[in-house]
Design a protein around this motif. Structure first.
Motif, mmCIF file in Angstrom:
data_model
loop_
_atom_site.group_PDB
_atom_site.id
_atom_site.type_symbol
_atom_site.label_atom_id
_atom_site.label_comp_id
_atom_site.label_asym_id
_atom_site.label_seq_id
_atom_site.Cartn_x
_atom_site.Cartn_y
_atom_site.Cartn_z
ATOM 1 N N ASN A 76 15.667 25.148 61.355
ATOM 2 C CA ASN A 76 14.312 25.561 61.008
ATOM 3 C C ASN A 76 14.034 25.273 59.539
ATOM 4 O OD1 ASN A 76 11.793 26.814 61.538
ATOM 5 N ND2 ASN A 76 12.522 28.685 60.565
ATOM 6 N N VAL A 77 12.837 24.776 59.270
ATOM 7 C CA VAL A 77 12.364 24.563 57.895
ATOM 8 C C VAL A 77 11.022 25.261 57.783
ATOM 9 C CG1 VAL A 77 11.615 22.869 56.184
ATOM 10 C CG2 VAL A 77 13.531 22.336 57.705
ATOM 11 N N ARG A 78 10.908 26.095 56.784
ATOM 12 C CA ARG A 78 9.646 26.805 56.536
ATOM 13 C C ARG A 78 9.273 26.552 55.078
ATOM 14 N NH1 ARG A 78 9.011 33.290 57.206
ATOM 15 N NH2 ARG A 78 6.904 33.429 56.400
ATOM 16 N N THR A 79 8.107 25.993 54.864
ATOM 17 C CA THR A 79 7.708 25.591 53.515
ATOM 18 C C THR A 79 6.453 26.334 53.079
ATOM 19 O OG1 THR A 79 8.616 23.392 53.913
ATOM 20 C CG2 THR A 79 7.118 23.620 52.053
ATOM 21 N N PHE A 93 15.638 16.866 55.712
ATOM 22 C CA PHE A 93 15.743 17.866 56.766
ATOM 23 C C PHE A 93 15.672 17.298 58.175
ATOM 24 C CE2 PHE A 93 12.992 19.851 53.352
ATOM 25 C CZ PHE A 93 14.064 20.269 52.587
ATOM 26 N N THR A 94 14.668 16.504 58.462
ATOM 27 C CA THR A 94 14.422 16.035 59.824
ATOM 28 C C THR A 94 15.566 15.177 60.336
ATOM 29 O OG1 THR A 94 12.073 16.034 59.298
ATOM 30 C CG2 THR A 94 12.717 14.927 61.326
ATOM 31 N N SER A 95 16.148 14.377 59.454
ATOM 32 C CA SER A 95 17.228 13.486 59.891
ATOM 33 C C SER A 95 18.563 14.219 60.028
ATOM 34 C CB SER A 95 17.367 12.319 58.906
ATOM 35 O OG SER A 95 17.686 12.811 57.619
ATOM 36 N N PHE A 151 25.276 20.249 53.817
ATOM 37 C CA PHE A 151 23.830 20.313 53.615
ATOM 38 C C PHE A 151 23.510 20.447 52.130
ATOM 39 C CE2 PHE A 151 19.878 22.483 52.841
ATOM 40 C CZ PHE A 151 18.996 21.680 53.542
ATOM 41 N N GLU A 152 24.242 21.311 51.448
ATOM 42 C CA GLU A 152 23.992 21.511 50.014
ATOM 43 C C GLU A 152 24.169 20.211 49.243
ATOM 44 O OE1 GLU A 152 25.886 24.074 46.355
ATOM 45 O OE2 GLU A 152 25.807 25.015 48.331
ATOM 46 N N ASP A 186 7.758 12.604 53.202
ATOM 47 C CA ASP A 186 8.849 11.635 53.051
ATOM 48 C C ASP A 186 10.150 12.330 52.667
ATOM 49 O OD1 ASP A 186 7.106 9.573 53.669
ATOM 50 O OD2 ASP A 186 6.832 8.947 51.568
ATOM 51 N N MET A 187 10.063 13.228 51.682
ATOM 52 C CA MET A 187 11.250 13.946 51.238
ATOM 53 C C MET A 187 11.791 14.837 52.349
ATOM 54 S SD MET A 187 12.475 17.157 50.084
ATOM 55 C CE MET A 187 10.951 18.028 49.868
ATOM 56 N N ALA A 188 10.915 15.533 53.064
ATOM 57 C CA ALA A 188 11.330 16.427 54.147
ATOM 58 C C ALA A 188 12.023 15.638 55.258
ATOM 59 C CB ALA A 188 10.134 17.192 54.694
ATOM 60 N N HIS A 189 11.506 14.464 55.552
ATOM 61 C CA HIS A 189 12.151 13.644 56.582
ATOM 62 C C HIS A 189 13.561 13.246 56.152
ATOM 63 C CE1 HIS A 189 12.682 10.908 59.882
ATOM 64 N NE2 HIS A 189 13.020 9.975 59.018
#
Length: 164
Positions: A138-141, A130-132, A88-89, A124-127
């Motif tokens: 969990n993502v908290r922004t 993170f989403t893919s 992930f990193e 777009d960046m989150a997708h």
């Protein structure tokens, strides 16, 4: 920084000056820290070679480039093995919008700082980031509404005090 590297007062003064303005000439640096230009040149070279100075960069105002949205993002993974954390990193640091990536304890697995143009750019960046990723649980922004302080300087006096 190696544990055996001791910074003296001149090294600390040089680091303080370079952190305020790394574009100054060696001559100007020598005048500001009250040392000879050859001594300053040797010291700066040693600070680079030992990794105390990692790199010298220009700090750009994101607002002037249209990057007006700062996101502070907490990410929790489903599986936290050394391999999944590293994977992930690697993906996070490869994402250009992510400026900082911290693996943290007591809470989420990562805290990220991202700078994007607007909400669609964030989505777009989150997708992508993170989403893919099936391992992201969990993502908290949090979105910054005001920046009270931004600094890139590292206190050199604190580091020196720890050496004693």
């Amino acid at each position: 920084m190696e544990n055996s590297l001791l910074l003296d007062d001149l090294d600390r003064r040089i680091l303080e000056q370079l952190q305020m303005d790394s574009a100054i000439t060696n001559q100007e640096l020598a005048q500001r820290v009250h040392a000879s230009p050859p001594t300053c040149l040797r010291r700066v070279r040693r600070l680079h070679e030992t990794g105390v100075i990692e790199k010298q960069v220009a700090i750009v105002n994101p607002q002037k480039l249209g990057n007006t949205l700062t996101a502070i993002i907490e990410v929790t993974l489903d599986v936290q093995t050394a391999e999944t954390l590293r994977a992930f990193e690697e993906r996070a640091v490869a994402e250009t919008a992510i400026l900082q990536c911290y693996r943290v304890s007591q809470g989420p697995d990562f805290v990220l700082i991202a700078q994007v143009a607007d909400m669609p750019a964030y989505h777009d960046m989150a997708h992508r980031a993170f989403t893919s990723d099936a391992n992201v649980r969990n993502v908290r922004t949090f979105f910054s509404i005001h920046r009270g302080k931004f600094d890139t300087r590292t206190p050199v006096t604190a580091a020196a005090e720890q050496k004693r």
